[in-house]
Write an enzyme that holds these catalytic residues in place. Structure first.
Site, PDB file in Angstrom:
ATOM      1  N   HIS A 463     -33.364  13.042 -69.022  1.00  0.00           N
ATOM      2  CA  HIS A 463     -34.218  12.442 -70.043  1.00  0.00           C
ATOM      3  C   HIS A 463     -35.676  12.380 -69.599  1.00  0.00           C
ATOM      4  CE1 HIS A 463     -34.701   8.448 -68.072  1.00  0.00           C
ATOM      5  NE2 HIS A 463     -33.453   8.623 -67.657  1.00  0.00           N
ATOM      6  N   CYS A 482     -29.107   8.265 -63.881  1.00  0.00           N
ATOM      7  CA  CYS A 482     -29.529   9.360 -64.756  1.00  0.00           C
ATOM      8  C   CYS A 482     -30.713  10.095 -64.127  1.00  0.00           C
ATOM      9  CB  CYS A 482     -29.904   8.829 -66.129  1.00  0.00           C
ATOM     10  SG  CYS A 482     -28.472   8.396 -67.143  1.00  0.00           S
TER      11      CYS A 482
END
Length: 573
Positions: A463, A482
């Site tokens: 992301h 992440c």
């Protein structure tokens, strides 16, 4: 059908060789009930092989040398050939035994230990056979031992070349990548038929330039070790242009040992611009800040002993043996330890960027999956663990915190919005957190303007991020697991290039809308989240990185432990 020492699968999951301790008592030559029956030596060996294999009990196969590890594949192999010996005939041992010994000796080149594959036991058993022939007799028990040891050596060594000596799940519990498979019994049958023992084993190696680059580096670093390694640069103040003295002289010799500085420049004791360039080359191959000066981080990297670098190379060669046969025609790989993402297409690099990965205590898992869609202007649905541990204490201190962070509170069921100002946060039970918190789309969002989804059990994805300042750091372990992207728009253009409905203007318009939008990727892309602390560049130079999660040592210890067995029942015809 291609099968091997692991069950086939339809998706990424745990496969391959499983570590299994097999304890077999070494009792000397096993008794062979009818070894003295008259007949051709090969027939007597055949009968003895059958009886030995049929007598296998809880103690396993007993031979005069090492324990047998391929407890399922070995009986299967001999059943297929109706117990005809594979490594001898009426005249005695066949030349293929020597070919096998040569292959086992070469295991050291692969970062493996030849003694794990019965090297000494085969040699000593072969000597027993030769000595018996010199005395004019056939030592049937020794010939049986030779056959079992040689076949087991081929099968176990082959299994380790195909899918690794160590079970990756023991290192990375989240490991789910499909490992390579072979029907090694069939491989051995074919190798015997063609008298191609060495070629058959070499064919099982990972067919990757990167693997052979590490293997070449391993040979070089072993030569350095045999020559005494490299000197340790003494501790002291920062070394930079203008410095001089004994420490600089040692620094020059240290850099010359690994080729960062030409040998002709290794004798001076002054720090000039040529030495600064050599330091920069060294720093660039260690993932350090490239400033041409020797501070604490560079000094620590310089003083890693050559034996530790050898172990690091061996551990990363093992990691290549864990990988699938085919990573994909077009794929994305994240190297956690290098903090980088690379998009690869037909073996060429199409895109590369820096990334931020998980902190040591929020480690990014190692796994493979497939990117299927992108979300523009995503909401950040705050994981309950983060909401309880990090956000709840802040809200208790400052009830306006959620509003300032553009976060909203929803009920656990029905997604009903709740005004955070109406909640008394002090008595909220953290163990049974009754709300869901999410952050609205916008430049403030923790996920930035987009996230790239490859659905997996770990809820890990790629992301964007508003925290751009972190990408300037050389070590970038800051996330909860992440992977944050330095150039998300570049990756978006790459993954959507085959989707004509999404032009640059269309993407800009969607991003400006601040409305969550999902885009399917026309050709899903394999994504491999991996952990490399050593690799070879295309020019053969070796790169090293810090073992940020402390995993190398576990691999290294496992590589030097007792040989793992082959999972019972895993090899099939």
């Amino acid at each position: 059908m291609v099968t091997g020492f692991g069950a086939p699968g339809n998706r990424f999951r745990r496969l391959g060789v499983v570590i299994l301790s097999v304890t077999v008592a070494t009792l000397g030559p096993a008794p062979v009930a009818r070894a003295q029956v008259a007949g051709r030596p090969v027939d007597r060996v055949r009968e003895a092989l059958r009886e030995r294999l049929e007598a296998v009990g809880s103690a396993g196969l007993v031979v005069s040398g090492d324990p047998i590890y391929s407890r399922t594949a070995l009986p299967q192999f001999y059943e297929r050939r109706t117990y005809v010996p594979a490594w001898s005939d009426d005249r005695g041992p066949l030349p293929r035994v020597n070919a096998l010994l040569e292959s086992i000796e070469s295991a050291r080149r692969e970062g493996l230990n030849p003694e794990d594959y019965h090297l000494s036991a085969i040699r000593s058993t072969l000597q027993r056979v030769v000595e018996a022939r010199r005395l004019g007799r056939a030592d049937v028990a020794a010939l049986v031992d030779l056959d079992l040891l040689a076949s087991d050596a081929f099968l176990v060594y082959g299994a380790h070349l195909v899918s690794g000596r160590v079970d990756p799940v023991s290192i990375h519990p989240a490991w789910t990548a499909v490992r390579r498979e072979r029907d090694l019994v069939a491989v051995l049958d074919t190798a015997l038929l063609n008298d191609g023992i060495g070629a058959a084993l070499r064919s099982l190696l990972p067919d990757r330039r990167e693997y052979f680059g590490l293997r070449d580096a391993l040979a070089r670093y072993r030569e350095m070790a045999d020559s005494g390694g490299w000197p340790q640069v003494p501790a002291g103040p920062k070394l930079e242009v203008g410095s001089s003295g004994a420490r600089v002289a040692v620094l020059r010799r240290r850099l010359a040992a690994t080729g960062a500085l030409h040998d002709a420049l290794a004798q001076a004791d002054t720090f000039d611009t040529a030495l600064a360039d050599a330091v920069r080359r060294f720093q660039s191959h260690q993932g350090l800040d490239v400033d041409g000066a020797v501070g604490p981080a560079t000094l620590a990297a310089l003083n890693v002993p050559v034996k530790d670098r050898i172990a690091q190379i061996e551990a990363n060669m093992e990691r290549w043996r864990w990988l699938p046969e085919d990573l994909g025609r077009r794929y994305i790989v994240v190297n956690i330890a290098d903090f980088t993402l690379t998009a690869v297409e037909s073996t060429s690099t199409a895109l590369k960027m820096r990334v931020v990965v998980g902190q040591r205590y929020h480690a990014t898992p190692v796994f493979s999956d497939t990117m299927r869609y992108v979300v523009l202007n995503p909401y950040w649905n705050v994981p309950t663990s983060i909401a309880v541990r990090e956000i709840l204490p802040l809200v208790r201190k400052d009830p306006a915190y959620l509003t300032r962070q553009n976060m909203e509170v929803l009920s656990l069921t029905g997604n009903v919005p709740i005004d955070p100002a109406t909640i008394d946060w002090r008595p909220v039970d953290a163990s049974r957190f009754p709300y869901r918190i999410r952050q609205r789309p916008g430049p403030w969002n923790a996920l930035g303007q987009m996230k790239f989804m490859f659905p997996n059990p770990y809820n890990v994805y790629l992301h964007d991020t508003p925290a751009r300042q972190l990408f300037s750091r050389s070590a970038r372990g800051f996330s909860h697991g992440c992977i944050r992207l330095e150039k998300p728009l570049d990756l978006l253009a790459y993954v959507l290039r085959d989707n004509p409905a999404w032009t640059k203007d269309g993407i800009d318009s969607a991003l400006d809308s601040r409305t969550e939008t999902t885009i399917r990727i026309a050709e899903p892309i394999p994504v491999h989240i991996l952990y490399w602390t050593a690799w070879a560049d295309a020019d053969g130079s070796i790169q090293f990185r810090d073992d940020i999660y402390g995993r190398d040592g576990t691999v290294e210890r496992a590589l030097h432990a007792a040989p793992p067995g082959i999972q019972p029942g895993a090899a099939r015809p």
